[in-house]
Design a protein around this motif. Sequence first.
Motif, PDB file in Angstrom:
ATOM      1  N   HIS A 192     -42.610 -45.922 -39.828  1.00 52.76           N
ATOM      2  CA  HIS A 192     -42.851 -45.177 -41.064  1.00 52.76           C
ATOM      3  C   HIS A 192     -43.519 -43.829 -40.767  1.00 52.76           C
ATOM      4  N   VAL A 193     -44.532 -43.850 -39.900  1.00 51.37           N
ATOM      5  CA  VAL A 193     -45.238 -42.617 -39.542  1.00 51.37           C
ATOM      6  C   VAL A 193     -44.296 -41.663 -38.803  1.00 51.37           C
ATOM      7  N   ARG A 225     -43.864 -57.419 -38.421  1.00 44.85           N
ATOM      8  CA  ARG A 225     -44.381 -56.171 -38.960  1.00 44.85           C
ATOM      9  C   ARG A 225     -44.975 -55.264 -37.891  1.00 44.85           C
ATOM     10  N   ARG A 256     -52.820 -56.737 -42.056  1.00 43.68           N
ATOM     11  CA  ARG A 256     -52.923 -57.257 -40.686  1.00 43.68           C
ATOM     12  C   ARG A 256     -54.180 -58.096 -40.517  1.00 43.68           C
ATOM     13  N   GLN A 286     -51.590 -51.524 -44.851  1.00 41.24           N
ATOM     14  CA  GLN A 286     -51.115 -52.240 -43.672  1.00 41.24           C
ATOM     15  C   GLN A 286     -52.279 -52.795 -42.856  1.00 41.24           C
ATOM     16  N   ARG A 304     -43.555 -51.689 -37.839  1.00 42.05           N
ATOM     17  CA  ARG A 304     -43.131 -51.099 -39.109  1.00 42.05           C
ATOM     18  C   ARG A 304     -43.929 -49.824 -39.427  1.00 42.05           C
ATOM     19  N   GLU A 305     -45.233 -49.889 -39.225  1.00 43.89           N
ATOM     20  CA  GLU A 305     -46.062 -48.724 -39.524  1.00 43.89           C
ATOM     21  C   GLU A 305     -45.716 -47.558 -38.606  1.00 43.89           C
ATOM     22  N   GLN A 306     -45.479 -47.836 -37.320  1.00 44.64           N
ATOM     23  CA  GLN A 306     -45.112 -46.776 -36.381  1.00 44.64           C
ATOM     24  C   GLN A 306     -43.822 -46.090 -36.808  1.00 44.64           C
ATOM     25  N   TYR A 315     -50.776 -46.105 -47.582  1.00 45.47           N
ATOM     26  CA  TYR A 315     -49.888 -47.068 -46.935  1.00 45.47           C
ATOM     27  C   TYR A 315     -50.542 -47.658 -45.684  1.00 45.47           C
ATOM     28  N   ARG A 316     -51.158 -46.803 -44.877  1.00 39.53           N
ATOM     29  CA  ARG A 316     -51.779 -47.281 -43.639  1.00 39.53           C
ATOM     30  C   ARG A 316     -52.972 -48.182 -43.938  1.00 39.53           C
TER      31      ARG A 316
END
Length: 389
Positions: free
Chosen positions: A253-254, A246, A228, A224, A249-251, A220-221
Motif C-alpha cells: 500500500h505504501v 497480511r 497486528r 494496521q 499488505r502495508e508495504q 491506515y498505518r
Amino acid sequence: MVMLVKIVTQVKLVPEADQAAALSVTLRTVNDLACWVSEVAFVNDVPREYELRKHTYAHLKASGLGAQAAQHVIKKVRDAYTTLHANLKAGNYGKPGSRRRRKSESKPIMFRPDAAQPYDDRCLSWQYDQQTVSIWTTAGRIKGVRFACSQDGLKTLQHYRKGESDLIERDGSFYLMATCDVPEGAEYEPDSFVGVDLGIVNIATTSTGYQAAGRGLNRYRKRQLALRAKLQKKRTKSAKRRLKERSRREQRHVKNTNHIIAKTIVTEAERTSAGLSLEELKGIRQRVRLRKPQRVAFHSWAFAQLADFIVYKAKRAGVPVVFVDPAYTSQTCAECGHVDKRNRVDQALFICRGCGVVAHADRNASHNISTRGKSVWNAGRESRVPATP
C-alpha cells in the motif's frame, strides 16, 4: 553516450503442479547449499570469491547443481558477506562491542529456504510471444513455464531486459525479478525548479501547489499496527495465519502511494519544463529528534523510497534533478530570507518575524528548497566566460 536507468520488472510465474514442485525443491536445495557455503566462508575466513570457489565448487557440483547454478550460489554468498562488512563499517549494526554488532559478527549468514536465487541467460530463456520461460531446476530444465505480467511490463522486458533475473517464492507463488536497462530521457535545460518538501503530516508538498496529504495513509498505518498487535496477542493458529496473509499488505500500500505521488510530481515538472529540487535525506533519521508518540510514524515511513521513485521516474522523462541541504528550510522565510526558530509557529503555520508574511509551513519550505535548487543547478553549470587568452 546513452545513460541507462536500471529498473526491476516483476513477472509472476504460472507453473503446472509438477513444475511448481520442481521450482520449490530447487529453491530449497540452492539455499541449503548456500548456507553450507556460508559456513565454509565463515570458518575459513575466505575473503575472495575465487578462493571460496576452490573450497566449495566441487561439492556443489556433486550435490546436483549445474555449473552456472553453482557459480551463482557462491557469488550470492560472497555478495552477502560484502554487504555485511559494508554495513559493519558504516556502523549500521551499532558501535564495536555492542550486542547487535557482536551477534552479526559471531555467526555465519544464513539463507531462508525461499530466498532469491539469481539466474542468467544460460539458466533462463524467455519466449515473449508465447509468454513462457525455460528455466533450470535440480530436476532438469523445464520448458514452457507460463508467466503473467502487464502489457507495459512485457514491452519493457522485450526491449530492455538485460542481465540476471531472480527467482523467488512468496506465499506459495513464484516470481521472476528481471533487471531492465531503460534509456534515460534527454535532459532539458529547466526554466525553473519545483521544490519538494517531504514530511509525515503532508507526505510531499511542492512549490507549485501540489500537496499529498498523509492523513489517510497515517490512519491506515495506525489501524494496521493496532490489528497486528491484536492478532499477535491471541497466539492462535488462525491468528498467525492471518498475520502471515497480511504481512506485506502495508508495504504494498505504501509503495503504491509513493509511486502515485512520484508520478504526479514528475509529470507536473515535465509539463512545465521545470527541474526538481529534493532534500538530501542522508542521515535524516539521526538528525531529527521527535517526541516518543511521533517516532513510530517517522521511522516506519519510507522517505528514501519516495525520493528514489521520483529520481528514477525523472531520469526516464529527462527531468533534471538536484539535491539540496534541507537545513533551516522550515525556519527561513521564502520572501525575505529571515531565519528564526520562532517563525515556525506550529506544524502547519509559518509567520515571519522579519516581514510578517503568513504562509503554510510546508509550502514555505518547498519554496526555499526550490530556490536552493536553482543555486545548485547554476553552480554546477559549465562556465560560459571566454577563456583567458
